[in-house]
Design an enzyme around this catalytic site. Structure first.
Site, PDB file in Angstrom:
ATOM      1  N   ILE A  96       0.883  -1.167   0.000  1.00  0.00           N
ATOM      2  CA  ILE A  96       0.000   0.000   0.000  1.00  0.00           C
ATOM      3  C   ILE A  96       0.919   1.215   0.000  1.00  0.00           C
ATOM      4  O   ILE A  96       1.872   1.291   0.779  1.00  0.00           O
ATOM      5  CB  ILE A  96      -0.951  -0.005   1.218  1.00  0.00           C
ATOM      6  CG1 ILE A  96      -1.886   1.215   1.187  1.00  0.00           C
ATOM      7  CG2 ILE A  96      -0.204  -0.066   2.535  1.00  0.00           C
ATOM      8  CD1 ILE A  96      -2.966   1.169   2.280  1.00  0.00           C
ATOM      9  N   SER A  97       0.671   2.150  -0.907  1.00  0.00           N
ATOM     10  CA  SER A  97       1.589   3.270  -1.094  1.00  0.00           C
ATOM     11  C   SER A  97       1.674   4.164   0.136  1.00  0.00           C
ATOM     12  O   SER A  97       0.737   4.234   0.951  1.00  0.00           O
ATOM     13  CB  SER A  97       1.155   4.123  -2.294  1.00  0.00           C
ATOM     14  OG  SER A  97       1.292   3.409  -3.487  1.00  0.00           O
ATOM     15  N   GLN A  98       2.782   4.848   0.257  1.00  0.00           N
ATOM     16  CA  GLN A  98       2.957   5.856   1.293  1.00  0.00           C
ATOM     17  C   GLN A  98       1.846   6.901   1.173  1.00  0.00           C
ATOM     18  O   GLN A  98       1.538   7.357   0.067  1.00  0.00           O
ATOM     19  CB  GLN A  98       4.320   6.523   1.122  1.00  0.00           C
ATOM     20  CG  GLN A  98       4.643   7.609   2.129  1.00  0.00           C
ATOM     21  CD  GLN A  98       5.971   8.288   1.806  1.00  0.00           C
ATOM     22  OE1 GLN A  98       6.569   8.019   0.763  1.00  0.00           O
ATOM     23  NE2 GLN A  98       6.418   9.156   2.677  1.00  0.00           N
TER      24      GLN A  98
END
Length: 248
Positions: A96-98
């Site tokens: 899950i992206s920053q």
């Protein structure tokens, strides 16, 4: 008998009250952590202004980030870290992206209330949920069936009715619902997939990381001109998982 039943009911009521208090405390903690995450995003945006050209993000973007509980989109073991400004593993070799990158990509797309947008790479479903706060409809494609199923469940649990998840090869886009006002790609190809250019409206925006696996990647903002040509601007060095394609 009456005393026994009364005590059981009282004990049950006390247990329910205690569990409710724990749940309320947990929700309050998550809300505080999300507030801290938003402050970290604002600070990081200011610090990266030399790259991005923007000192702050739109308030609509930040409001969308504030409205979505990131903890609903991460595996159980990652929930204590859900509101940290960092990427997290979600299984199947994906992340899950920053939150900073989610917010920045959303802001670059400049989504409007009547827009129909495409996301390539559903992953956890978090980016789609943020976009859904801002647009009419989100279509999102995930190539890994297990992730698509999990994202679909998380999205449904939060009551979103303007996100449609499909399992498939996002490189090909989703032509049945094209053209799109905007497209976000959350995995990195080396070049822009031609089908996505074709499915982007004139005047529409595409936000995409470009570059080789384990090599130098750039987050790129692409705008489609009236004559069909593309205007490109490199925004920020990034590191994304590769865009996976189905092979015959």
């Amino acid at each position: 008998m009456y005393r026994i039943l009364y005590w059981r009911r009282l004990r049950g009521a006390v247990l329910i009250a205690a569990l409710t208090a724990v749940s309320a405390d947990g929700a309050a903690d998550a809300a505080r952590e999300r507030t801290q995450m938003l402050e970290e995003i604002r600070r990081s945006v200011r610090e990266s202004a030399d790259y991005t050209g923007r000192e702050e993000l739109r308030e609509t973007t930040m409001a969308a980030m504030a409205a979505v509980p990131r903890e609903a989109f991460v595996p159980a073991g990652q929930k204590p870290m859900a509101n940290l400004n960092r990427p997290l593993p979600i299984g199947q070799g994906q992340t899950i992206s920053q939150p900073l990158i989610v917010a920045l990509m959303t802001d670059l797309l400049d989504p409007q209330p009547g827009d129909v947008v495409l996301e390539v790479g559903t992953g956890s479903g978090y980016q789609a949920a943020v976009l859904a706060q801002l647009v009419k409809q989100v279509y999102t494609v995930e190539i890994i069936p297990e992730l698509a199923a999990r994202a679909r469940a998380a999205i449904a649990s939060l009551g979103y009715d303007n996100i449609t998840v499909r399992t498939g090869d996002g490189y090909a886009g989703w032509p049945q619902h094209a053209p799109f006002d905007g497209i976000i790609v959350t995995a990195a190809p080396e070049e822009i997939p031609p089908p996505l250019v074709e499915q982007l409206k004139t005047g529409g925006k595409l936000v995409i990381p470009l570059g080789p696996v384990h090599g130098f990647q750039q987050l790129v903002l692409v705008e489609k001109r009236d004559d069909g040509t593309l205007q490109r601007r490199e925004v920020l060095p990034v590191a994304f998982v590769p865009l996976t394609r189905q092979r015959d």
